[in-house]
Each structure stands twice: as structure tokens, then as C-alpha cells.
Design a protein around this motif. Structure first.
Motif, PDB file in Angstrom:
ATOM      1  N   ARG A 166       5.906  15.261  -3.305  1.00  0.00           N
ATOM      2  CA  ARG A 166       5.666  13.820  -3.186  1.00  0.00           C
ATOM      3  C   ARG A 166       4.526  13.517  -2.211  1.00  0.00           C
ATOM      4  N   SER A 167       4.641  13.920  -0.969  1.00  0.00           N
ATOM      5  CA  SER A 167       3.609  13.627   0.026  1.00  0.00           C
ATOM      6  C   SER A 167       2.514  14.690  -0.016  1.00  0.00           C
ATOM      7  N   LYS A 168       1.291  14.262   0.260  1.00  0.00           N
ATOM      8  CA  LYS A 168       0.142  15.164   0.193  1.00  0.00           C
ATOM      9  C   LYS A 168      -0.491  15.441   1.554  1.00  0.00           C
ATOM     10  N   ILE A 169      -0.031  14.744   2.599  1.00  0.00           N
ATOM     11  CA  ILE A 169      -0.649  14.925   3.917  1.00  0.00           C
ATOM     12  C   ILE A 169       0.430  15.249   4.948  1.00  0.00           C
ATOM     13  N   ALA A 170       0.192  16.297   5.726  1.00  0.00           N
ATOM     14  CA  ALA A 170       1.058  16.650   6.851  1.00  0.00           C
ATOM     15  C   ALA A 170       0.321  16.331   8.142  1.00  0.00           C
ATOM     16  N   TYR A 171       1.028  15.724   9.088  1.00  0.00           N
ATOM     17  CA  TYR A 171       0.465  15.380  10.398  1.00  0.00           C
ATOM     18  C   TYR A 171       0.991  16.390  11.412  1.00  0.00           C
ATOM     19  N   PHE A 172       0.073  17.170  11.973  1.00  0.00           N
ATOM     20  CA  PHE A 172       0.428  18.196  12.963  1.00  0.00           C
ATOM     21  C   PHE A 172      -0.030  17.725  14.339  1.00  0.00           C
ATOM     22  N   GLU A 173       0.860  17.825  15.326  1.00  0.00           N
ATOM     23  CA  GLU A 173       0.526  17.461  16.700  1.00  0.00           C
ATOM     24  C   GLU A 173       1.059  18.516  17.654  1.00  0.00           C
ATOM     25  N   LEU A 174       0.269  18.837  18.653  1.00  0.00           N
ATOM     26  CA  LEU A 174       0.727  19.686  19.751  1.00  0.00           C
ATOM     27  C   LEU A 174       0.791  18.811  20.997  1.00  0.00           C
ATOM     28  N   LEU A 175       2.006  18.662  21.545  1.00  0.00           N
ATOM     29  CA  LEU A 175       2.236  17.812  22.707  1.00  0.00           C
ATOM     30  C   LEU A 175       2.366  18.675  23.949  1.00  0.00           C
ATOM     31  N   ASN A 176       1.655  18.318  25.009  1.00  0.00           N
ATOM     32  CA  ASN A 176       1.718  19.091  26.245  1.00  0.00           C
ATOM     33  C   ASN A 176       2.994  18.762  27.022  1.00  0.00           C
ATOM     34  N   PRO A 177       3.242  19.396  28.170  1.00  0.00           N
ATOM     35  CA  PRO A 177       4.477  19.121  28.909  1.00  0.00           C
ATOM     36  C   PRO A 177       4.646  17.655  29.301  1.00  0.00           C
ATOM     37  N   TYR A 189       5.018  15.995  10.564  1.00  0.00           N
ATOM     38  CA  TYR A 189       5.696  14.965   9.781  1.00  0.00           C
ATOM     39  C   TYR A 189       4.740  14.437   8.711  1.00  0.00           C
ATOM     40  N   THR A 190       5.270  13.678   7.773  1.00  0.00           N
ATOM     41  CA  THR A 190       4.463  12.987   6.769  1.00  0.00           C
ATOM     42  C   THR A 190       4.443  11.500   7.107  1.00  0.00           C
ATOM     43  N   ASN A 191       3.625  10.757   6.397  1.00  0.00           N
ATOM     44  CA  ASN A 191       3.580   9.304   6.623  1.00  0.00           C
ATOM     45  C   ASN A 191       4.929   8.674   6.318  1.00  0.00           C
ATOM     46  N   GLU A 192       5.583   9.153   5.285  1.00  0.00           N
ATOM     47  CA  GLU A 192       6.897   8.636   4.900  1.00  0.00           C
ATOM     48  C   GLU A 192       7.943   8.901   5.979  1.00  0.00           C
ATOM     49  N   MET A 193       7.821  10.035   6.652  1.00  0.00           N
ATOM     50  CA  MET A 193       8.786  10.401   7.682  1.00  0.00           C
ATOM     51  C   MET A 193       8.647   9.550   8.939  1.00  0.00           C
ATOM     52  N   PRO A 231      10.107   0.345   2.965  1.00  0.00           N
ATOM     53  CA  PRO A 231       9.804   1.108   4.179  1.00  0.00           C
ATOM     54  C   PRO A 231       8.497   0.657   4.806  1.00  0.00           C
ATOM     55  N   ALA A 232       8.452   0.704   6.136  1.00  0.00           N
ATOM     56  CA  ALA A 232       7.237   0.302   6.843  1.00  0.00           C
ATOM     57  C   ALA A 232       6.081   1.248   6.543  1.00  0.00           C
ATOM     58  N   PHE A 233       6.409   2.527   6.278  1.00  0.00           N
ATOM     59  CA  PHE A 233       5.386   3.521   5.998  1.00  0.00           C
ATOM     60  C   PHE A 233       5.619   4.087   4.600  1.00  0.00           C
ATOM     61  N   GLY A 234       4.602   3.988   3.764  1.00  0.00           N
ATOM     62  CA  GLY A 234       4.728   4.439   2.392  1.00  0.00           C
ATOM     63  C   GLY A 234       4.405   5.905   2.227  1.00  0.00           C
ATOM     64  N   THR A 235       4.540   6.367   0.983  1.00  0.00           N
ATOM     65  CA  THR A 235       4.276   7.764   0.652  1.00  0.00           C
ATOM     66  C   THR A 235       2.791   7.954   0.377  1.00  0.00           C
ATOM     67  N   GLU A 236       2.179   8.900   1.060  1.00  0.00           N
ATOM     68  CA  GLU A 236       0.783   9.244   0.786  1.00  0.00           C
ATOM     69  C   GLU A 236       0.777  10.328  -0.291  1.00  0.00           C
ATOM     70  N   ASP A 237       0.932   9.881  -1.542  1.00  0.00           N
ATOM     71  CA  ASP A 237       1.099  10.825  -2.635  1.00  0.00           C
ATOM     72  C   ASP A 237      -0.209  11.205  -3.314  1.00  0.00           C
ATOM     73  N   GLY A 238      -1.289  10.549  -2.985  1.00  0.00           N
ATOM     74  CA  GLY A 238      -2.574  10.902  -3.563  1.00  0.00           C
ATOM     75  C   GLY A 238      -3.710  10.221  -2.848  1.00  0.00           C
ATOM     76  N   SER A 239      -3.380   9.482  -1.821  1.00  0.00           N
ATOM     77  CA  SER A 239      -4.389   8.759  -1.051  1.00  0.00           C
ATOM     78  C   SER A 239      -3.927   8.654   0.395  1.00  0.00           C
ATOM     79  N   HIS A 240      -4.886   8.393   1.266  1.00  0.00           N
ATOM     80  CA  HIS A 240      -4.616   8.276   2.694  1.00  0.00           C
ATOM     81  C   HIS A 240      -4.785   6.822   3.121  1.00  0.00           C
TER      82      HIS A 240
END
Length: 800
Positions: A81-92, A129-133, A456-465
């Protein structure tokens, strides 16, 4: 006697009629509940993510390799369903030091992050996470901690504590009656959790007292802080547990309601016991409906009535899908009155065969052919698996995909995640106590039964950003609503998007999901010097709660970390630590695109005509149907309506290299020598509910809007939706010259491959070369087989 017999006879059809009406009402209630549940799961889907990373400990400056698996919670299969994953590295301190958007294809997404060598030593958290998440953040995302060590920074190692909720005291007790209600004279199992101020479990022995101060029962918690006891409360009694100088009270006792018990731990069936606080006599008040679901999927349902205030429902476990089961009791009007979660263990799992430890020499080729049980990995090329091979002396905190997805993030913080324990190592009683105290973050019956269509406030990015921003008044900083904005991308092929700001001043544009880097220009339809355009980050600011503290400065790095550091520094000296195969995705070819307006009515190529000195003459002499002239306040341009042969009163959309132009002075000041062609659309052009009265697009020879100045109210940014991902470099020592090379090979990650595929026979063939490190190495495989079932496999190899 006869006088009394008639009503008695007449009452029989009345009872039958009432029963028929009651049965029909029950069926309607059930159908309505199931219909709303299905609609809710469709409108508000729940995604889970699992991430397999190569290691848990890194040196600042190293590469972190990982593979992302996107899962549909309802069927526990890979999700496309979702096409974009958001990766973050958080420091201490919980600040993002790395943020990446990565492309998910058919539920799978390889990733790579270069850890800056300026990072301080400490515990870092990566979350995906994804936009939907975002609708369920900060809980609904994959989060895991890694340790980063920087031997060149003098400060100590900074620890980090992440928690989902905090408390004011160092010791806190929460009580959770089974089924949610504590009812007078109904024996009830009460789960509890004893935690510190950061919601971390504590060992505790407690005594439950009544309002007179007399002891009624006692309990003790396990290492996770969970425990339970049974209590048959008296009417209007209050119960508490003394903690120091304060008392922690149990929930209030109710005189009526529905109590729910579930017995299943030591039986082949699930027994559901339902009790009420008083005997309900009237039939219309005494009909209930029990629904058993697994992640929103109905698995069992039954109508029942309370006799003498009790009912017993038995469900064979074989009819239930293993995993987390949700039991809900509804009354005769379809209101959820009691709820319970249970865990049905999968007893039909075939374990992986461990071939034993195989030994290799340094710089020797490793060939592993893993003949895994076909029940675990079925012969299919559709499987997607990732493999890491890392030294055994590095701390292993790998979660396993099948274990993780059993609970995922739906039910909140898992007490045993603190210790890294697998579910198999946690007692069934502890899991049951946790589930009594938990609820689904997703399946909310209040929301489901409301019947409201939830957007939902955030929709599914299924083919567009989705690119969002905020339009504000420059002076007051208040939201500017109802304004039309244009999005332009400089180039010879014109694109066009418009957006209208909401009451909050927010606006949205849609971008394709690809790895192309684009220059985006956003500006209002009408020139306005009193506005500011602020582009919002696509990453979520909804962060988990956390705190941090330094370890003692005198605490030395563990020996394993010292080894990692030496290996990395030697690699930096000889250049091997920086080796990485750039992915083919780095060479990006843009797909041919068409002008948004299609074939223009007029297409003028200036090289086909005589050279003219200024653009006004160009339009006057060469471009029919377009009037471009000066006026007191500047310049104006009009396009003739081909149907009426009269110029439109409204101005056309004027573009240079696809960029919308409000100030026509830019057109007048263009040197005709740099203009390649002019397109004109004379008819009205409608996009959505927006109408353009002609289009004039001027294309320069370079086609990049170079040398032209944008107004202050326009926003320009360079934007790439998806980051390219490099590939892991693995040396080949098949040539004797390379094998005998004196350049040291001290790879901290011996091998990584995010797209491992079994062959047609279901066998996995892995080939790589060992390094100069003598150690045990852990081969860790995670992913999904061809049937979409999770797979976890580990093996140890020895390099001597």
C-alpha cells in the motif's frame, strides 16, 4: 379454570412472536457491528514495520545497513500500500541527526545511513514509519536502539530511556480488572503493573487491604513489574495497596455491569465466562452477543443469555488463528460492554534446522546452502529475505521478525522489550497479565460503533508524495486562507499544480515518488508582498518521551567496542572503511513527460524567424493572438478567444521555462537570443475547479530558469522525494594477488545483503569471503517467504 386457561394458551403465540422479533433484532445488531467493523478497518488501516539492521553497535563514521519490511496488520503479510518509508535516527536528546525518505516496493525497502563521525558516544534510537502510520504516532512505528561510540570525543557515554508515559513517583501501581469492570460479589482476576517514573517494571511485594485496613490478599510482581491476584469485592468496598506514605486504590466497585473472564492457558479450548452484578430478568435486557476477532477479522460469534446472572461460551482453539485475540461482549442494542485480549500461541511452527558451526580460514570463501524446512521457507522466488553476518563479540539485540509481529505496536509498550526477551522466554501468565492491562490502539469500538466515517489526518502515499506548507501574513503571522498557490518545476516541459489554502493556512501539493532531484518554486496566483510561504517537514514531530544521562566518565569502552574501533580506524587509514558500491539507482533517467497542456494552438520556434531585438516585438510580429504591451504599472498580456475573436479580460497563465510569472517585466527583459520557442494555448484550460484563460509558455535554450530573479514572496527549494541507496561492498579474494595483499581487511560487518532469494527448490545459497578477523560470526536471516509468512533464521560460523 376456563377463564385462566385462555390467556395461558394465547400467551404461547405471543412468546413465539416475541422470540422471532428478538431473534431478528439480534441478527440486525450483529450484521450492523460486523459492517461497521469492516468499514472501519478499510477506512483506518493499520500498518506495521519491521527493520532488520546489520548490527546494534557502531563506531561514529561507520555505515549502518538495514532492510525495512512493511506489513499489513490485519493479514500479517507484506503490504504494497505505502510507497515511502520515513527513517530517522534520534540522538540521546531525541533530536533527529539523520532523516531519509526511502522507496518501498511491494512491502520491502533496503536502506543505508552513514553515521556522521561527529556523533557523540551514546544510545541512539532509529525509528521508521509511513505517512499513514503518522495517525498513530509516536507509538505506531518501528523503534530500536543502537549504541554509537566515538573514541575521539572525551565526554562519556550518554544513556537514553524511552518511555510511552511517565509518572510523578518513583514507584507506581496500576490495577486492571479482567474485562474492565470490578463488580460487587463477582470474583475477578486483577492484573497489575508496578513501574518507576519512566514506566519501567519493578519487583514488588504488595498487600491488598479493604477500607478498614484489613488485609484481603497479597501479590508479587515478576522482573517485568507485572502480576495478578483474585478478588471478590464486597458492596461499596474500596481496596488499596499501601506504598510508603500513600495508598494506590483499586478501581471502584460497581453494583451492576458485565464481568468477563477468559480461561485458555491450560486447555485446548477458550472458555468465556460472563457474569452480571445482578440477575437480569427481562428477556429484552438479557440477550448478549460475543464477538471474537483477530486484528479486526471476525473469527467467532455467538448470541447468549444470562441465566442466574451467568453464561459460559466454549470456543475450540483450533477455530482461532494464533496470535492476539480480541473478545468483545455487546448488549442487545449493540453497545460494547466488556472486552478482553488473549494470546493463542502457534503450536504448528516448524523450527529451522541448525547445521552446526562450520569453520573457515581467513580470506576464505564461505558458501552456505541453507536447506530450511519447507514449512518455513517454501520454494518461491517471491520470498524477500535480508542477511547480516557480524562478529559474535558484538552485542546482539536483534529482534526477530516473527516474534516482533506477534504484538507489533498495536498494544503498546511490551514490558519484556526492556530485557530483550523473546516471547518464547516469557511465561504465559506474564503475557496474559499484560494483555488484561492492554487495549488495541487501532480497534476502538467507540470509534467503530459511532458510525462516523473517519478521515485520517494522514493519508496513504501509495504512488505520490504529499508536500505540505503553511501560508501566513508576513506582518501578523496569522494563517492566510483561501489563497491560490502555484507549484512550478523549471524545465522545457511545463508542469502545473495549484492548491488552495485551508482555513488553517495549510496547502498541499503532490509529487511523484522517485529519486529525481527537482527545483520546486511555489508562489501565489496573484503577486502579494505581504505573505510568507513555509514548507513543512514531511517527518513527524510527534516524538516518543525520553530522558538521558551520562555514564561515569571513568567507564571504559567494552573490549568488543575497542575491537570495533580499531577495525574501523585501520579501515579508514587504508580506505577500506569507506568502500561502498553505489547503487544503479544513482544513475537516474527521467521518464519522458508531456506538457501539462498537451499540444499548443501556436508553437513558435524563434530560429525559424528573423532575429528581433526585444520580446515585445517578438510577440507583435511572430505570435498571433497574443497581445503584449506596456502600461503605466508595468506590462500586461492578453490572449484572444478563438471562438469570439475577442481578447479575454482575464490574464493568461504566463510561464518562463514552466515557472509561473506574475511580474511580466521578466518577460519584457528577456533577451530574444536566449529564447528557443514559445507555446500558446488560446482556449480556456480547466484543471480541477481552476480555470486558465489561455497559456503562454516561453522556453529558453537552457530551459532551467537560469539568471531570472524570483520575487521575495516566492519559495524555492531543491527537493528529492526518495534518497538513493548504496550497496554493501564485499571483497573477492578468488585471485591470489588480492588474497595475499597486505592491506588489512577488518570489516565490522562481514556481509550484508537486503534481497536474498531462495532458489526454485527453496534453498538459500550464500557466498562471501571472510576477512582478517578471527571470531565467531552470527549469520542472521530475517524476512518473508513466498507465502508471505515471516521467517527468522540464525547460524554461527567460525573463522580461525
Amino acid at each position: 379454570m376456563i377463564r385462566f386457561s385462555k390467556p395461558s394458551v394465547l400467551s404461547i403465540p405471543l412468546i413465539i412472536l416475541y422470540s422471532a422479533v428478538s431473534l431478528e433484532a439480534q441478527v440486525n445488531v450483529k450484521n450492523e457491528i460486523l459492517k461497521k467493523l469492516e468499514q472501519y478497518c478499510k477506512n483506518v488501516p493499520y500498518e506495521e514495520i519491521f527493520v532488520h539492521s546489520d548490527r546494534a553497535d557502531y563506531i561514529a563514521g561507520e555505515d549502518m545497513w538495514f532492510n525495512i519490511y512493511l506489513v499489513d496488520k490485519q493479514n500479517r503479510k507484506p503490504s504494497g500500500r505505502s510507497k515511502i518509508a520515513y527513517f530517522e535516527l534520534l540522538n540521546p536528546e531525541n533530536n533527529a541527526v539523520i532523516q531519509k525518505r526511502l522507496m518501498i516496493e511491494n512491502g520491502f525497502c533496503p536502506g543505508h545511513a552513514l553515521l556522521p563521525d561527529t556523533l557523540g558516544s551514546g544510545m541512539y534510537t532509529f525509528r521508521v514509519y509511513t505517512n499513514e502510520m503518522k495517525n498513530f504516532l509516536p507509538g505506531n512505528c518501528f523503534m530500536n536502539s543502537i549504541n554509537v561510540y566515538n573514541p575521539f570525543r572525551k565526554k562519556g557515554f550518554k544513556k537514553k530511556i524511552i518511555y510511552d508515559k511517565g509518572f510523578n513517583r518513583n514507584l507506581n501501581i496500576e490495577f486492571f480488572p479482567e474485562g474492565g469492570t470490578l463488580i460487587n460479589e463477582v470474583n475477578c482476576k486483577i492484573a497489575l503493573r508496578v513501574v518507576n517514573e519512566f514506566n519501567k517494571g519493578l519487583l514488588f511485594n504488595g498487600v491488598v487491604k479493604d477500607e478498614k485496613g484489613d488485609s484481603v490478599t497479597s501479590f508479587k510482581t515478576d522482573k517485568y513489574g507485572t502480576g495478578a491476584f483474585y478478588l471478590k469485592p464486597g458492596k461499596s468496598e474500596r481496596y488499596f495497596v499501601q506504598v510508603g506514605d500513600s495508598a494506590c486504590f483499586l478501581p471502584s466497585v460497581r453494583n451492576n455491569g458485565i464481568a468477563l473472564k477468559a480461561n485458555y492457558l491450560k486447555s485446548d479450548s477458550l472458555t468465556i465466562l460472563v457474569s452480571s452484578g445482578e440477575n437480569i430478568i427481562l428477556a429484552k435486557d438479557n440477550t448478549y452477543f460475543v464477538l471474537v476477532t483477530n486484528h479486526g477479522k471476525p473469527e467467532y460469534s455467538e448470541y447468549f443469555r444470562l441465566f442466574s446472572g451467568m453464561a459460559k461460551i466454549t470456543v475450540p482453539k483450533t477455530t482461532l488463528t494464533p496470535g492476539i485475540i480480541q473478545i468483545t461482549v455487546f448488549d442487545n442494542v449493540g453497545k460494547a460492554v466488556s472486552e478482553r485480549l488473549i494470546y493463542i500461541k502457534d503450536t504448528d511452527i516448524s523450527g529451522s534446522k541448525n547445521p552446526g558451526i562450520v569453520s573457515y580460514k581467513k580470506r576464505e570463501k564461505v558458501t552456505l546452502e541453507l536447506d530450511v524446512d519447507k514449512d518455513v521457507i517454501k520454494p518461491s522466488m517471491d520470498a524477500n529475505l535480508s542477511i547480516s553476518v557480524t562478529p559474535g563479540y558484538v552485542e546482539s539485540r536483534y529482534p526477530e521478525i516473527d516474534d516482533y509481529l506477534t504484538f507489533g505496536t498495536e498494544f503498546g509498550f511490551l514490558p519484556w522489550s526492556e530485557t530483550g526477551d523473546m516471547i518464547a522466554n516469557v511465561s504465559p501468565e506474564t503475557i496474559d497479565n499484560f494483555l488484561i492491562s492492554s487495549g488495541s490502539r487501532w480497534i476502538s469500538w467507540d470509534k467503530i460503533l459511532s458510525g462516523k466515517i473517519i478521515e485520517p489526518a494522514f493519508g496513504t502515499e501509495d504512488g505520490s508524495h504529499i508536500l505540505s506548507g503553511l501560508l501566513q501574513n508576513r506582518n501578523t503571522q496569522k494563517a492566510d486562507s483561501g489563497k491560490v498557490l502555484f507549484l512550478s518545476i523549471p524545465g522545457k516541459v511545463a508542469t502545473f499544480q495549484y492548491a488552495k489554502t485551508e482555513s488553517s493556512g495549510k496547502f498541499y501539493f503532490i509529487l511523484p515518488v522517485d529519486k529525481l532531484k527537482r527545483d520546486l518554486i511555489i508562489q501565489p496566483q496573484v503577486a502579494d508582498e505581504n505573505i510568507t510561504i513555509n514548507i513543512e517537514s514531511s517527518f513527524s514531530w510527534n516524538l516518543p518521551l525520553s530522558t538521558n544521562y551520562y555514564e561515569a566518565d571513568t567507564t571504559p569502552f567494552p573490549k568488543a567496542i575497542t575491537n570495533l574501533s580499531i577495525n574501523y580506524q585501520v579501515g579508514k587509514i587504508y580506505g577500506s572503511s569507506d568502500k561502498r558500491v553505489e547503487s544503479k539507482s544513482e544513475i537516474i533517467q527521467q521518464k519522458p513527460v508531456k506538457r501539462f497542456y498537451g499540444k499548443p494552438d501556436v508553437e513558435i520556434v524563434l530560429d525559424d524567424y528573423i532575429k528581433l531585438p526585444v520580446m515585445q516585438e517578438v510577440f507583435f510580429e511572430l505570435v498571433p493572438g497574443v497581445r503584449f504591451r506596456s502600461k503605466k504599472s508595468g506590462y500586461e498580456m492578453q490572449v484572444i478567444n478563438p471562438h469570439t475573436n475577442i481578447y479575454y479580460e482575464e490574464s493568461p497563465l504566463v510561464m518562463i521555462d514552466g515557472v509561473s510569472i506574475n511580474d511580466l517585466t521578466l518577460v519584457a527583459n528577456l533577451d530574444p537570443e536566449i529564447v528557443e520557442k514559445i507555446d500558446v494555448v488560446k482556449t480556456t484550460y480547466i484543471i480541477g475547479d481552476f480555470k486558465l484563460y489561455g497559456i503562454v509558455n516561453i522556453m529558453t535554450r537552457e530551459g532551467n530558469f537560469k539568471g531570472l530573479t524570483l520575487p521575495d514572496y516566492a519559495a524555492k527549494l531543491s527537493y528529492r522525494v526518495i534518497e538513493p541507496v548504496g550497496s554493501f561492498y564485499s571483497p573477492d579474494y578468488s585471485e591470489s594477488e588480492k588474497k595475499q595483499s597486505r592491506i588489512p581487511d577488518l570489516r565490522n560487518t562481514l556481509y550484508w545483503d537486503p534481497s536474498l532469494k531462495p532458489d526454485k527448490d527453496g534453498k538459500i545459497r550464500i557466498e562471501f569471503w571472510t576477512s582478517d578477523i578471527a571470531s565467531d560470526f552470527i549469520v542472521n536471516i530475517q524476512g518473508f517467504n513466498g507465502s508471505g509468512n515471516p521467517v527468522s533464521y540464525k547460524q554461527v560460523i567460525k573463522v580461525e
